[in-house]
Motif scaffolding. Structure first.
Motif, PDB file in Angstrom:
ATOM      1  N   THR A   3       0.809  -1.218   0.000  1.00 15.11           N
ATOM      2  CA  THR A   3       0.000   0.000   0.000  1.00 15.11           C
ATOM      3  C   THR A   3       0.844   1.270   0.000  1.00 15.11           C
ATOM      4  O   THR A   3       0.518   2.235  -0.700  1.00 15.11           O
ATOM      5  CB  THR A   3      -0.927  -0.002   1.233  1.00 15.11           C
ATOM      6  OG1 THR A   3      -1.664  -1.224   1.249  1.00 15.11           O
ATOM      7  CG2 THR A   3      -1.891   1.150   1.191  1.00 15.11           C
ATOM      8  N   ILE A   4       1.910   1.277   0.751  1.00 14.12           N
ATOM      9  CA  ILE A   4       2.750   2.479   0.845  1.00 14.12           C
ATOM     10  C   ILE A   4       3.374   2.835  -0.503  1.00 14.12           C
ATOM     11  O   ILE A   4       3.535   4.011  -0.831  1.00 14.12           O
ATOM     12  CB  ILE A   4       3.816   2.336   1.952  1.00 14.12           C
ATOM     13  CG1 ILE A   4       4.393   3.695   2.344  1.00 14.12           C
ATOM     14  CG2 ILE A   4       4.936   1.436   1.549  1.00 14.12           C
ATOM     15  CD1 ILE A   4       3.551   4.417   3.313  1.00 14.12           C
ATOM     16  N   PRO A   9       3.395   7.726  -4.313  1.00 10.32           N
ATOM     17  CA  PRO A   9       3.339   8.406  -5.625  1.00 10.32           C
ATOM     18  C   PRO A   9       2.040   9.190  -5.839  1.00 10.32           C
ATOM     19  O   PRO A   9       2.053  10.255  -6.454  1.00 10.32           O
ATOM     20  CB  PRO A   9       3.456   7.271  -6.635  1.00 10.32           C
ATOM     21  CG  PRO A   9       4.108   6.160  -5.900  1.00 10.32           C
ATOM     22  CD  PRO A   9       3.658   6.289  -4.489  1.00 10.32           C
ATOM     23  N   LEU A  10       0.923   8.679  -5.303  1.00 11.97           N
ATOM     24  CA  LEU A  10      -0.337   9.407  -5.433  1.00 11.97           C
ATOM     25  C   LEU A  10      -0.303  10.722  -4.661  1.00 11.97           C
ATOM     26  O   LEU A  10      -0.757  11.762  -5.165  1.00 11.97           O
ATOM     27  CB  LEU A  10      -1.508   8.551  -4.944  1.00 11.97           C
ATOM     28  CG  LEU A  10      -1.900   7.380  -5.835  1.00 11.97           C
ATOM     29  CD1 LEU A  10      -2.989   6.542  -5.191  1.00 11.97           C
ATOM     30  CD2 LEU A  10      -2.337   7.869  -7.201  1.00 11.97           C
TER      31      LEU A  10
END
Length: 112
Positions: A3-4, A9-10
């Motif tokens: 998830t990280i 990047p988002l």
């Protein structure tokens, strides 16, 4: 991929978009203020505007957009410094206030 690796990047992409969107809004606001000062025979001091406030707001279609208010200083006699403001909703100028009087969005076409 955890998830990280997706979230970082988002978040970075969102921050870059926000910065670019803000830079474009500032350019639009600065040009509108320059034109308004020219029309009103005022001198825009420091040739720049500064972000005073920024808040999210829904547009007529329900989408979130940013309402930004920028402040600037101008002179009407070449010696005094007066404060003014310009307000943008998204990338559109909605109000220019030069202290003496405000220009509403109905009359904005003169400055664009």
């Amino acid at each position: 991929m955890n998830t990280i690796e997706i979230v970082i990047p988002l978040v970075i992409g969102g921050l870059v978009w926000l910065w670019c969107d803000g830079a474009r809004a500032r350019e639009i606001g600065t040009e509108a203020v320059r034109q308004a000062c020219k029309v009103e025979c005022l001198q825009l001091l420091d040739e720049t505007i500064a972000l005073a406030s920024m808040r999210p707001e829904r547009n007529g279609e329900g989408w979130l957009s940013w309402r930004r208010t920028y402040s600037f200083e101008y002179s009407d006699d070449g010696e005094s410094r007066r404060r003014g403001s310009v307000q943008l909703f998204g990338q559109r100028v909605t109000l220019i206030n030069v202290g003496l009087r405000a220009v509403s969005s109905r009359n904005m076409s003169r400055f664009m």
